[in-house]
Design a protein around this motif. Sequence first.
Motif, PDB file in Angstrom:
ATOM      1  N   GLY A 163      17.957 -22.747   7.365  1.00 43.04           N
ATOM      2  CA  GLY A 163      18.610 -23.717   6.500  1.00 43.04           C
ATOM      3  C   GLY A 163      19.207 -24.901   7.212  1.00 43.04           C
ATOM      4  O   GLY A 163      20.041 -25.613   6.656  1.00 43.04           O
ATOM      5  N   VAL A 164      18.750 -25.170   8.437  1.00 44.72           N
ATOM      6  CA  VAL A 164      19.304 -26.254   9.252  1.00 44.72           C
ATOM      7  C   VAL A 164      18.317 -27.419   9.312  1.00 44.72           C
ATOM      8  O   VAL A 164      17.109 -27.202   9.469  1.00 44.72           O
ATOM      9  CB  VAL A 164      19.629 -25.755  10.678  1.00 44.72           C
ATOM     10  N   ALA A 165      18.811 -28.632   9.191  1.00 41.93           N
ATOM     11  CA  ALA A 165      17.976 -29.832   9.296  1.00 41.93           C
ATOM     12  C   ALA A 165      18.607 -30.809  10.278  1.00 41.93           C
ATOM     13  O   ALA A 165      19.839 -30.912  10.364  1.00 41.93           O
ATOM     14  CB  ALA A 165      17.811 -30.497   7.926  1.00 41.93           C
ATOM     15  N   ASP A 166      17.771 -31.526  10.999  1.00 41.33           N
ATOM     16  CA  ASP A 166      18.234 -32.515  11.975  1.00 41.33           C
ATOM     17  C   ASP A 166      18.459 -33.852  11.273  1.00 41.33           C
ATOM     18  O   ASP A 166      17.509 -34.471  10.790  1.00 41.33           O
ATOM     19  CB  ASP A 166      17.203 -32.659  13.099  1.00 41.33           C
ATOM     20  N   LEU A 167      19.706 -34.286  11.209  1.00 38.71           N
ATOM     21  CA  LEU A 167      20.034 -35.539  10.534  1.00 38.71           C
ATOM     22  C   LEU A 167      19.325 -36.722  11.169  1.00 38.71           C
ATOM     23  O   LEU A 167      18.856 -37.625  10.460  1.00 38.71           O
ATOM     24  CB  LEU A 167      21.544 -35.771  10.578  1.00 38.71           C
TER      25      LEU A 167
ATOM     26  N   VAL B 136      23.403 -32.074  22.678  1.00 34.10           N
ATOM     27  CA  VAL B 136      22.821 -32.614  23.910  1.00 34.10           C
ATOM     28  C   VAL B 136      22.658 -34.124  23.756  1.00 34.10           C
ATOM     29  O   VAL B 136      22.097 -34.594  22.762  1.00 34.10           O
ATOM     30  CB  VAL B 136      21.459 -31.964  24.205  1.00 34.10           C
ATOM     31  N   PRO B 137      23.131 -34.926  24.716  1.00 32.96           N
ATOM     32  CA  PRO B 137      23.015 -36.378  24.575  1.00 32.96           C
ATOM     33  C   PRO B 137      21.580 -36.853  24.653  1.00 32.96           C
ATOM     34  O   PRO B 137      20.735 -36.236  25.318  1.00 32.96           O
ATOM     35  CB  PRO B 137      23.837 -36.920  25.741  1.00 32.96           C
TER      36      PRO B 137
ATOM     37  N   SER C  39      24.379 -41.244  21.881  1.00 33.03           N
ATOM     38  CA  SER C  39      24.290 -40.416  20.689  1.00 33.03           C
ATOM     39  C   SER C  39      23.658 -39.096  21.085  1.00 33.03           C
ATOM     40  O   SER C  39      22.925 -39.037  22.080  1.00 33.03           O
ATOM     41  CB  SER C  39      23.421 -41.102  19.620  1.00 33.03           C
ATOM     42  N   PRO C  40      23.899 -38.020  20.340  1.00 31.63           N
ATOM     43  CA  PRO C  40      23.152 -36.794  20.605  1.00 31.63           C
ATOM     44  C   PRO C  40      21.692 -36.968  20.218  1.00 31.63           C
ATOM     45  O   PRO C  40      21.365 -37.745  19.309  1.00 31.63           O
ATOM     46  CB  PRO C  40      23.844 -35.755  19.710  1.00 31.63           C
ATOM     47  N   GLN C  41      20.803 -36.275  20.897  1.00 29.06           N
ATOM     48  CA  GLN C  41      19.383 -36.436  20.576  1.00 29.06           C
ATOM     49  C   GLN C  41      18.998 -35.679  19.314  1.00 29.06           C
ATOM     50  O   GLN C  41      17.956 -35.969  18.717  1.00 29.06           O
ATOM     51  CB  GLN C  41      18.500 -36.006  21.744  1.00 29.06           C
TER      52      GLN C  41
END
Length: 436
Positions: free
Chosen positions: A149-153, A403-404, A412-414
Amino acid sequence: MTDGRCPVPHAGPAPHRLDPTGAGQHTVNERLRERGAAVPVLLPGEVTAYAITRHGELRDFVAHADVAKDARHFAALRDGEIPPGWPLATFATVRGMTTADGADHRRLRSLVTRAFTPRRVEALRPAVEELTASLLDRLAGAAAAAPDGVADLRRHFALPLPMGVICRLLGVDPEHQDRLHALSDDIVGTRTAPERALAANREMLAVLGKVAAARLRSPGDDLTSALIAAREENGDRLSEEELIGTLLLMIIAGHETTLNLITNAVRALCAHRDQLELVRAGQASWGDVVEETLRYDSPVSFFPFRYPTRDLPVGDTVIPRGCPVLVSYTSAGRDPRAHGADADRFDVTRPTRPDAARHLSFGHGAHYCLGAPLARMEATVALDALFTRFPGLDLAVPDEQLVPHPSFVGNSPQELPLRLGDPAPGPGPGPGAHSG
């Protein structure tokens, strides 16, 4: 006077080697600020430079009459001492507003300003709102399809929004968008291998050359066509090299900065739920969130390049003529000399009265970012819609595990993995009353 090289003082600490992975930016910045307002640093390829770390000195330096942007003042580059495929070369060598000085800069900026009007920016608002809504559907779909249920913004929302907007503004066909982002990443990344950096620059120029040729054959209601048509009173136009360089800078700055701004704002709000509640209670606006994010966690960290045209004192340091200089917006944003003892605190109600220090994330002086109104509009629309649609969204991992993005230029984080929570009932409303 020096001979135009970039010597560092024999006394004192050795130059700080900037980490190309971008790790620990704010910790590094604090240490550098304590060393001085101008600190010698080592860049990839063992290139010596200086970094401006403090707010007041940075503001004065970028507006100083004896500081240039044209790479003919970059002594080591001019003398053939910079290795081929150097990952930061594009920042120095691209032809456009960001590498021009004096009358040449005024000419280029005038041509771009005539095309990049407030009317054109505001006319994009309905398209930004429509694209935002469709990308929120995409984000929800990605979360629903993921087993956890996780998505990368970043991937599903913060990246395609500004990239879609800048490509629409420039008249770039949608099929080019993913490739242009990948090439942009290679160009701004400070870990890019030399052969990859050269290939990315060649391909980026080739793609944008095709875009310009298409708009020349068939002009449209887009910025590229307007840039081609724009004239000054004396009949001057952008040369082909200047046009392609301007498009390259707009593609990179027009999406990378806003991508990082949206990502960093969501990250900060998730880590500071009390600040999010102030917005929801009407005690702060989404515009306040954007401005505080720009200060607290600037989307751009060490930005290349400027060059003193004479030996120039900055704080207690003299930067030799011809040295490349980076200005650190992330460091200036948390400088307690300008922003107080709580400069490390994210506070959307931070005073913005005229006598208070303002952030410098969009630059200062003649090179102030022309795209700032567009970035602000996109970010306020995006944040309002995102938190309205998904009021319970939160980070899926502890903040310290992010993680940057591998660059000391961007900040920003990657990835920003989120759990969206339950959506708000009913159809997602448009931007709310506090979007200003």
